[in-house]
Design a protein around this motif. Sequence first.
Motif, PDB file in Angstrom:
ATOM      1  N   ASN A 147       0.804  -1.232   0.000  1.00  0.00           N
ATOM      2  CA  ASN A 147       0.000   0.000   0.000  1.00  0.00           C
ATOM      3  C   ASN A 147       0.837   1.283   0.000  1.00  0.00           C
ATOM      4  N   LYS A 170      11.619  -8.915   2.013  1.00  0.00           N
ATOM      5  CA  LYS A 170      10.709  -9.582   1.074  1.00  0.00           C
ATOM      6  C   LYS A 170       9.553  -8.626   0.855  1.00  0.00           C
ATOM      7  N   ALA A 172       6.117  -6.873  -1.085  1.00  0.00           N
ATOM      8  CA  ALA A 172       4.851  -7.429  -1.580  1.00  0.00           C
ATOM      9  C   ALA A 172       4.966  -7.800  -3.055  1.00  0.00           C
ATOM     10  N   LEU A 202       6.648 -14.846  -3.606  1.00  0.00           N
ATOM     11  CA  LEU A 202       5.312 -14.982  -3.022  1.00  0.00           C
ATOM     12  C   LEU A 202       5.388 -15.008  -1.495  1.00  0.00           C
ATOM     13  N   THR A 204       3.560 -16.760   0.534  1.00  0.00           N
ATOM     14  CA  THR A 204       3.446 -18.121   1.063  1.00  0.00           C
ATOM     15  C   THR A 204       4.713 -18.946   0.833  1.00  0.00           C
ATOM     16  N   GLY A 223       1.147  -5.844   7.304  1.00  0.00           N
ATOM     17  CA  GLY A 223       0.186  -6.427   6.366  1.00  0.00           C
ATOM     18  C   GLY A 223      -1.084  -6.838   7.076  1.00  0.00           C
ATOM     19  N   ARG A 230      -0.103 -15.476  12.127  1.00  0.00           N
ATOM     20  CA  ARG A 230       0.714 -16.670  11.857  1.00  0.00           C
ATOM     21  C   ARG A 230       2.193 -16.382  12.096  1.00  0.00           C
ATOM     22  N   ILE A 231       2.631 -15.220  11.626  1.00  0.00           N
ATOM     23  CA  ILE A 231       4.050 -14.875  11.786  1.00  0.00           C
ATOM     24  C   ILE A 231       4.378 -14.721  13.270  1.00  0.00           C
ATOM     25  N   CYS A 279      -3.545   1.850   6.269  1.00  0.00           N
ATOM     26  CA  CYS A 279      -3.948   1.134   7.483  1.00  0.00           C
ATOM     27  C   CYS A 279      -4.460   2.080   8.560  1.00  0.00           C
ATOM     28  N   GLN A 320      -8.489  -7.170  -4.593  1.00  0.00           N
ATOM     29  CA  GLN A 320      -8.828  -6.116  -3.625  1.00  0.00           C
ATOM     30  C   GLN A 320     -10.097  -5.379  -4.076  1.00  0.00           C
ATOM     31  N   ARG A 323     -13.024  -7.465  -3.204  1.00  0.00           N
ATOM     32  CA  ARG A 323     -13.190  -7.472  -1.758  1.00  0.00           C
ATOM     33  C   ARG A 323     -13.932  -6.201  -1.300  1.00  0.00           C
TER      34      ARG A 323
HETATM   35  P1  NAD Z   1      -0.792  -9.855   3.208  1.00  0.00           P
HETATM   36  O1  NAD Z   1      -0.716  -9.801   4.681  1.00  0.00           O
HETATM   37  O2  NAD Z   1      -1.151 -11.140   2.556  1.00  0.00           O
HETATM   38  O3  NAD Z   1       0.616  -9.416   2.567  1.00  0.00           O
HETATM   39  C1  NAD Z   1       1.561  -8.585   3.216  1.00  0.00           C
HETATM   40  C2  NAD Z   1       2.971  -9.143   3.007  1.00  0.00           C
HETATM   41  O4  NAD Z   1       3.056 -10.428   3.636  1.00  0.00           O
HETATM   42  C3  NAD Z   1       3.340  -9.382   1.544  1.00  0.00           C
HETATM   43  O5  NAD Z   1       4.727  -9.132   1.350  1.00  0.00           O
HETATM   44  C4  NAD Z   1       3.053 -10.856   1.361  1.00  0.00           C
HETATM   45  O6  NAD Z   1       3.816 -11.432   0.314  1.00  0.00           O
HETATM   46  C5  NAD Z   1       3.493 -11.407   2.705  1.00  0.00           C
HETATM   47  N1  NAD Z   1       2.890 -12.690   3.073  1.00  0.00           N
HETATM   48  C6  NAD Z   1       1.680 -13.197   2.691  1.00  0.00           C
HETATM   49  N2  NAD Z   1       1.498 -14.414   3.237  1.00  0.00           N
HETATM   50  C7  NAD Z   1       2.582 -14.688   3.980  1.00  0.00           C
HETATM   51  C8  NAD Z   1       2.975 -15.784   4.797  1.00  0.00           C
HETATM   52  N3  NAD Z   1       2.189 -16.843   4.949  1.00  0.00           N
HETATM   53  N4  NAD Z   1       4.165 -15.731   5.436  1.00  0.00           N
HETATM   54  C9  NAD Z   1       4.965 -14.662   5.308  1.00  0.00           C
HETATM   55  N5  NAD Z   1       4.654 -13.588   4.532  1.00  0.00           N
HETATM   56  C10 NAD Z   1       3.471 -13.603   3.883  1.00  0.00           C
HETATM   57  O7  NAD Z   1      -1.765  -8.723   2.736  1.00  0.00           O
HETATM   58  P2  NAD Z   1      -2.614  -8.646   1.357  1.00  0.00           P
HETATM   59  O8  NAD Z   1      -3.248  -9.958   1.032  1.00  0.00           O
HETATM   60  O9  NAD Z   1      -1.732  -8.088   0.333  1.00  0.00           O
HETATM   61  O10 NAD Z   1      -3.757  -7.633   1.762  1.00  0.00           O
HETATM   62  C11 NAD Z   1      -4.928  -8.139   2.413  1.00  0.00           C
HETATM   63  C12 NAD Z   1      -5.432  -7.184   3.459  1.00  0.00           C
HETATM   64  O11 NAD Z   1      -4.407  -6.869   4.402  1.00  0.00           O
HETATM   65  C13 NAD Z   1      -5.846  -5.816   2.962  1.00  0.00           C
HETATM   66  O12 NAD Z   1      -7.107  -5.800   2.415  1.00  0.00           O
HETATM   67  C14 NAD Z   1      -5.750  -4.999   4.212  1.00  0.00           C
HETATM   68  O13 NAD Z   1      -6.892  -5.139   4.991  1.00  0.00           O
HETATM   69  C15 NAD Z   1      -4.574  -5.587   4.914  1.00  0.00           C
HETATM   70  N6  NAD Z   1      -3.355  -4.806   4.688  1.00  0.00           N
HETATM   71  C16 NAD Z   1      -2.914  -4.017   5.692  1.00  0.00           C
HETATM   72  C17 NAD Z   1      -1.775  -3.263   5.504  1.00  0.00           C
HETATM   73  C18 NAD Z   1      -1.239  -2.393   6.575  1.00  0.00           C
HETATM   74  O14 NAD Z   1      -0.537  -1.449   6.277  1.00  0.00           O
HETATM   75  N7  NAD Z   1      -1.485  -2.665   7.828  1.00  0.00           N
HETATM   76  C19 NAD Z   1      -1.111  -3.267   4.281  1.00  0.00           C
HETATM   77  C20 NAD Z   1      -1.585  -4.117   3.272  1.00  0.00           C
HETATM   78  C21 NAD Z   1      -2.693  -4.879   3.497  1.00  0.00           C
END
Ligand code: NAD
Length: 464
Positions: A147, A170, A172, A202, A204, A223, A230-231, A279, A320, A323
Amino acid sequence: MKAHDGMYIDGAWRPAVGTETIAVVNPADEQVIGRVPAGTAEDVDAAVRAARAAFPGWKATPPAERAAVLSALHEELGRRTEEIAETVTAELGAPPRFALAVHASMPVLVAGSYAELAASHPFEETIGNSTVLLEPVGVVGAITPWNYPLHQVVAKVAPALAAGCTVVLKPAEDTPLTARLFAEAVDAAGVPAGVFNLVTGLGTVAGQALAAHEDVDLVSFTGSTAVGRRIGATAGGAVKRVALELGGKSANVILPSADLAKAVTVGVANVMANSGQTCSAWTRMLVHKDRYEEAVELATAAAATYVPGERVGPLVNARQRERVRGYIEQGIAEGARLVAGGPEAPLATGYYVSPTVLADVTPEMTVAQEEIFGPVVSILKYEDTDDALAIANGTVYGLAGAVWAGDDAEAVAFARRMDTGQVDINGGRFNIRAPFGGYKQSGVGRELGPHGLGEYLQTKSLQF
Ligand code: NAD
């Protein structure tokens, strides 16, 4: 191979172990604009080993020298602001003016603030007969969202480097090109090999491998709450440090004495910025029952000034967009009154959502509880100040917020009772040195300024 086609590991661009790639799409026209390698656990491991090997040398580098390197990075980023803004526009869809003013310029300021802090921070303190050394935590695994593609990176990497930590980033999958530009700036600034490493891939696969890597000392994640949880669990199991910056559902509390027009207009602008993908956005507007209809009219008029494709960009990807449209439909189904925008696509091409205002939202509705991450404002009605406070504090989140009143003292008295990490008083400006982070499920830890630096330090007490 072009210099920036691979991963940046141990001070050089090198090919990924695998051959898979991730397509980068411009969300304004849905065209593929580039590809980056989909890193695997092996790439992550190579990057972590490089960061581990570089750690003793970087830790031993005097803070003043680390400050000089961060100053050079600050200058390199400053030189690249146009290119950064164009790249953020291309892969996130941010309108060019916003991309330059916020996406490109703010991280430059943050990098500069850490160049200063590295030089001035007291990395030693005295408590009675003890000298307390503030030492770097070690190897940092940084996982960032799309974002604010550069800000989220700099808000982790700059304090980590200032503290003497080494980093594996890592970024996005939607916005890796900006992260590559950052790595180019790191390289040009003369950051020693292995101190900063970039692995695209990715979440995951590469993200998970980084979060679970046994030689990472601290995982800093921004994120979604689902992934953050999970993290946090993985890090807890391994007894390693973790910083989580998760979602929000921040309240914009407009007290009866406030300048209503200003509070509503600024409140709508706050949500529409970055197409609602912030956020800390004030997505719940709380208005006293006596001024409610007036506020709804003001918000409707304000939303109409955000023309999709001009003042407001698309969402980052089709998922998104779906969603966010789903949330708008759910809000209407649960009884909210649609007064601006709606779920229909405003443009034929691009992942756009109409700037939307939902009135008559009540606290238990989904649109009052869950993070939508789109250009959607929910307006709620309150009876009195205690009711406003109960509504403001009535979500699992607590990241940010705003209070508007006739004078600052009245607003501050209310803000003191809010369960949230940041509150803007009568439109107070964003401060890049103030601690940023959440109460409750909005996260663990703080970013920015000296508090952000503290996350990357651990203490050692010497007794005399
Ligand atoms: P996400 O949490 O899936 O992704 C954020 C980061 O985490 C990315 O780099 C992604 O590759 C990584 N990631 C994803 N799965 C992972 C895993 N299992 N282990 C380690 N790293 C992993 O977020 P998204 O799917 O891109 O967005 C979904 C929702 O998250 C949005 O709609 C929003 O509500 C929220 N979001 C919040 C922020 C924030 O600033 N707090 C930013 C982006 C998204």
